[in-house]
Design a protein around this motif. Structure first.
Motif, mmCIF file in Angstrom:
data_model
loop_
_atom_site.group_PDB
_atom_site.id
_atom_site.type_symbol
_atom_site.label_atom_id
_atom_site.label_comp_id
_atom_site.label_asym_id
_atom_site.label_seq_id
_atom_site.Cartn_x
_atom_site.Cartn_y
_atom_site.Cartn_z
ATOM 1 N N ASN A 248 0.726 -1.269 0.067
ATOM 2 C CA ASN A 248 -0.007 0.078 -0.096
ATOM 3 C C ASN A 248 0.631 1.193 -0.051
ATOM 4 O O ASN A 248 0.359 2.366 -0.103
ATOM 5 N N ALA A 249 2.245 1.260 0.291
ATOM 6 C CA ALA A 249 2.994 2.347 0.429
ATOM 7 C C ALA A 249 2.340 3.318 1.412
ATOM 8 O O ALA A 249 2.652 4.630 1.093
ATOM 9 N N ALA A 250 1.746 2.903 2.379
ATOM 10 C CA ALA A 250 1.095 3.833 3.307
ATOM 11 C C ALA A 250 2.296 4.177 4.532
ATOM 12 O O ALA A 250 1.713 3.953 5.763
ATOM 13 N N LEU A 251 3.453 4.570 4.212
ATOM 14 C CA LEU A 251 4.175 4.883 5.228
ATOM 15 C C LEU A 251 3.803 5.867 6.276
ATOM 16 O O LEU A 251 4.203 6.008 7.360
ATOM 17 N N GLY A 252 3.185 7.039 5.750
ATOM 18 C CA GLY A 252 2.572 7.968 6.925
ATOM 19 C C GLY A 252 1.685 7.279 7.991
ATOM 20 O O GLY A 252 1.930 7.724 9.155
ATOM 21 N N GLU A 253 0.903 6.361 7.722
ATOM 22 C CA GLU A 253 0.238 5.515 8.479
ATOM 23 C C GLU A 253 0.923 4.614 9.464
ATOM 24 O O GLU A 253 0.848 4.302 10.646
ATOM 25 N N LEU A 254 2.036 4.023 8.829
ATOM 26 C CA LEU A 254 2.733 2.931 9.220
ATOM 27 C C LEU A 254 3.746 3.331 10.114
ATOM 28 O O LEU A 254 4.160 2.660 11.296
ATOM 29 N N LEU A 255 4.562 4.340 9.831
ATOM 30 C CA LEU A 255 5.703 4.810 10.759
ATOM 31 C C LEU A 255 5.420 4.863 12.185
ATOM 32 O O LEU A 255 6.013 4.582 13.093
ATOM 33 N N GLN A 314 -5.311 -2.566 9.838
ATOM 34 C CA GLN A 314 -6.394 -1.768 9.984
ATOM 35 C C GLN A 314 -5.985 -0.285 9.263
ATOM 36 O O GLN A 314 -6.520 0.270 8.626
ATOM 37 N N ALA A 315 -4.597 0.166 9.562
ATOM 38 C CA ALA A 315 -4.254 1.080 8.850
ATOM 39 C C ALA A 315 -4.069 1.156 7.272
ATOM 40 O O ALA A 315 -4.366 2.000 6.623
ATOM 41 N N VAL A 316 -4.060 0.004 6.664
ATOM 42 C CA VAL A 316 -3.663 -0.185 5.090
ATOM 43 C C VAL A 316 -5.075 -0.586 4.762
ATOM 44 O O VAL A 316 -4.999 -1.031 3.572
ATOM 45 N N GLY A 317 -6.228 -0.872 5.659
ATOM 46 C CA GLY A 317 -7.495 -1.137 4.828
ATOM 47 C C GLY A 317 -7.673 -2.797 5.014
ATOM 48 O O GLY A 317 -8.629 -2.877 4.202
ATOM 49 N N LYS A 318 -6.807 -3.418 5.406
ATOM 50 C CA LYS A 318 -7.234 -4.797 5.175
ATOM 51 C C LYS A 318 -7.881 -5.489 6.459
ATOM 52 O O LYS A 318 -8.468 -6.693 6.330
#
Length: 412
Positions: A248-255, A314-318
Motif C-alpha cells: 500500500n506504500a502507506a508509510l505515513g500511517e505505518l511509521l 487496519q491502517a492499510v485497510g485490510k
C-alpha cells in the motif's frame, strides 16, 4: 634416560567421561554458577514457534471482527503452551542431569509442542482441538515419565513428591480428552475446570517436600523466555509493517505504529529487567504466585505483537474493524503487561508512593491512548518510554539522597 610418564586424563585438562545414562537425582538449590543449558535454550526457541502461531491466529480473529472468540481461543491455546513450558522449566531446575535419556525425553516434549502448533489454526477456525490435544498430551506424558524416573532414584518424601506429580499429570490428561468429546458450547467450562486441576497438581505435590529448584536459574529461565517472546513480537510487527508498505506504500500511517511498537517493546524489556528478582523467590508461596502470574506476562507480551499486526492491517485497510478496536489491540495487552510485572516483582523493589505509582499510572495512560486515533500506538509508546525515564529518575534521586544521608552520618 627414562621416558616421562603418560599424564592421566585428570591432569590433561580433558573432561572426565560421563556415562550416557545416570540416576536422575535432585540438584542443590544453592548450586553455584547455575545457568540455562543449550538444551533449555533450544526448548524455548521451539516453544516460541507455537506462541507465534497462536499470535498469528489471534491477529486473524481480531482483524475479522471476532475479537471475543479469538481472545478465548488464544487464552486456551496459550495456557497449553505456557503450562507445558513452565512444568519443564521447574523440573529441569531441580533434576536436570543432561544424560542421553533426559535429552531424548525433552526432545519428545519439543515434538509435542510442534504438533500443538500445527493444530492451532484448526482450533481457531473450526474449534477442532484434536491436534492441539495430541501435542499437549505428548508433552505431558513425557513430563510424567520424567517424574517417574526421578521417583525411581528418590526415597522418602522426595519420592512421594515425584509420584504425586506423575499421578497428577496423568490424571489430568484424562480430563483434557473432554475437549474433543464434549459439545463445543461446553468446552470453555471444561477448560476452566482442567486449568484449576492442573494448577493444583504442583500445590498438592509439593505440600510436604518442595523440589530443589534453583532461584537464580528459574529467574534466568523466565527472563530468557520473556526476551524470546518480546523478540517474536518485534519480528511479527516488522513483517507486518514491511508487508503493508510493499502493498500500500502507506508509510505515513505505518511509521507511527512501527515507532510506537518499538518504544513499547523496548520499555517492556527495560521494566521487566529493572531489578534482579531471584532474591524475591524465597518460599514456595512466593514462587508459585510469581511463576503462575507469568501466564499473564507472557501472554500479554505475545499479544502486543498480535495487536501491532492488527493495527498495521487496519491502517492499510485490510482489517474491517474501527481504529479504536485496532488501537485497543495494542494498548490493552500493554497495560496488562505493565500491571502484571508491577504486581509480581517490580513493585517489590519500588520505595515510596511515587515509585509505586509509576507503572499503574502508566497502564492507565496507555489505555487512554486508545482514543487518539491513528496516533494511539505511537502515543502509547511515548508514554511507556516516559515511564521508564520517570522510574530511573526517581531511583537516581533516591540513591543520591541515600548517599548524602550516609555521608552526613559519617561526617557527624
Amino acid at each position: 634416560m627414562t621416558s616421562s610418564p603418560t599424564p592421566s586424563p585428570a591432569s590433561s585438562g580433558a573432561p572426565a567421561p560421563r556415562r550416557p545414562l545416570r540416576r536422575l537425582t535432585a540438584r542443590g538449590r544453592n548450586e553455584a554458577h547455575r545457568v540455562a543449558t543449550p538444551l533449555e535454550l533450544f526448548f524455548d526457541l521451539c516453544f516460541v514457534v507455537a506462541v507465534a502461531q497462536a499470535g498469528l491466529e489471534l491477529v486473524h480473529s481480531v482483524a475479522e471482527g471476532h475479537a471475543g472468540e479469538g481472545i478465548l481461543n488464544y487464552a486456551m491455546v496459550f495456557f497449553a503452551i505456557w503450562w507445558a513450558w513452565m512444568n519443564f522449566t521447574w523440573f529441569a531446575s531441580a533434576y536436570d542431569n543432561d544424560d542421553v535419556l533426559y535429552r531424548v525425553v525433552t526432545l519428545v516434549q519439543i515434538a509435542g509442542v510442534l504438533v500443538l502448533a500445527a493444530g492451532i489454526p484448526r482450533a481457531f477456525e473450526s474449534h477442532d482441538f484434536l491436534l492441539v490435544l495430541i501435542g499437549y498430551v505428548v508433552m505431558r506424558l513425557a513430563m510424567a515419565a520424567q517424574w517417574l524416573r526421578a521417583a525411581r532414584s528418590a526415597q522418602g518424601a522426595e519420592r512421594t513428591t515425584a509420584l504425586r506429580y506423575a499421578g497428577g499429570v496423568l490424571l489430568c490428561q484424562i480430563g483434557w480428552c473432554g475437549l474433543v468429546l464434549l459439545p463445543k458450547p461446553d468446552r470453555p467450562w471444561l477448560f476452566l475446570v482442567m486449568v484449576v486441576a492442573e494448577l493444583c497438581v504442583p500445590l498438592y505435590a509439593e505440600r510436604n517436600r518442595p523440589t530443589t529448584w534453583h532461584p537464580h536459574h528459574i529467574a534466568e529461565r523466565y527472563g530468557l523466555f520473556t526476551i524470546i517472546v518480546l523478540g517474536e513480537t518485534i519480528a511479527a510487527a516488522t513483517v507486518a509493517v514491511k508487508t503493508g508498505a510493499d502493498e500500500n506504500a502507506a508509510l505515513g500511517e505505518l511509521l507511527p505504529i512501527a515507532a510506537g511498537g518499538l518504544l513499547i517493546v523496548f520499555s517492556a524489556w527495560w521494566i521487566y529487567f529493572v531489578a534482579p528478582v531471584h532474591g524475591h523467590l524465597r518460599s514456595s508461596r512466593q514462587s508459585f504466585v510469581w511463576g503462575y502470574g507469568h501466564y499473564l506476562i507472557l501472554s500479554s507480551a505475545a499479544a502486543i505483537g498480535a495487536g501491532l499486526e492488527v493495527s498495521v492491517e487496519q491502517a492499510v485497510g485490510k482489517a474491517h474493524i474501527s481504529t479504536l478496536s485496532a488501537s485497543a489491540a495494542v494498548t490493552l495487552p500493554t497495560a496488562l503487561f505493565l500491571l502484571t510485572v508491577w504486581a509480581l516483582h517490580a513493585g517489590h523493589f519500588k520505595v515510596g508512593i511515587a515509585q509505586q505509582l509509576v507503572l499503574p499510572t502508566t497502564a492507565l495512560l496507555v489505555i487512554c491512548c486508545s482514543f487518539l486515533g491513528h496516533w494511539a500506538v505511537f502515543a502509547a509508546g511515548v508514554v511507556s518510554a516516559l515511564s521508564v525515564a520517570t522510574g530511573e529518575t526517581l531511583t537516581a534521586r533516591r540513591a543520591a539522597r541515600t548517599r548524602e544521608a550516609r555521608t552526613g552520618t559519617e561526617t557527624a
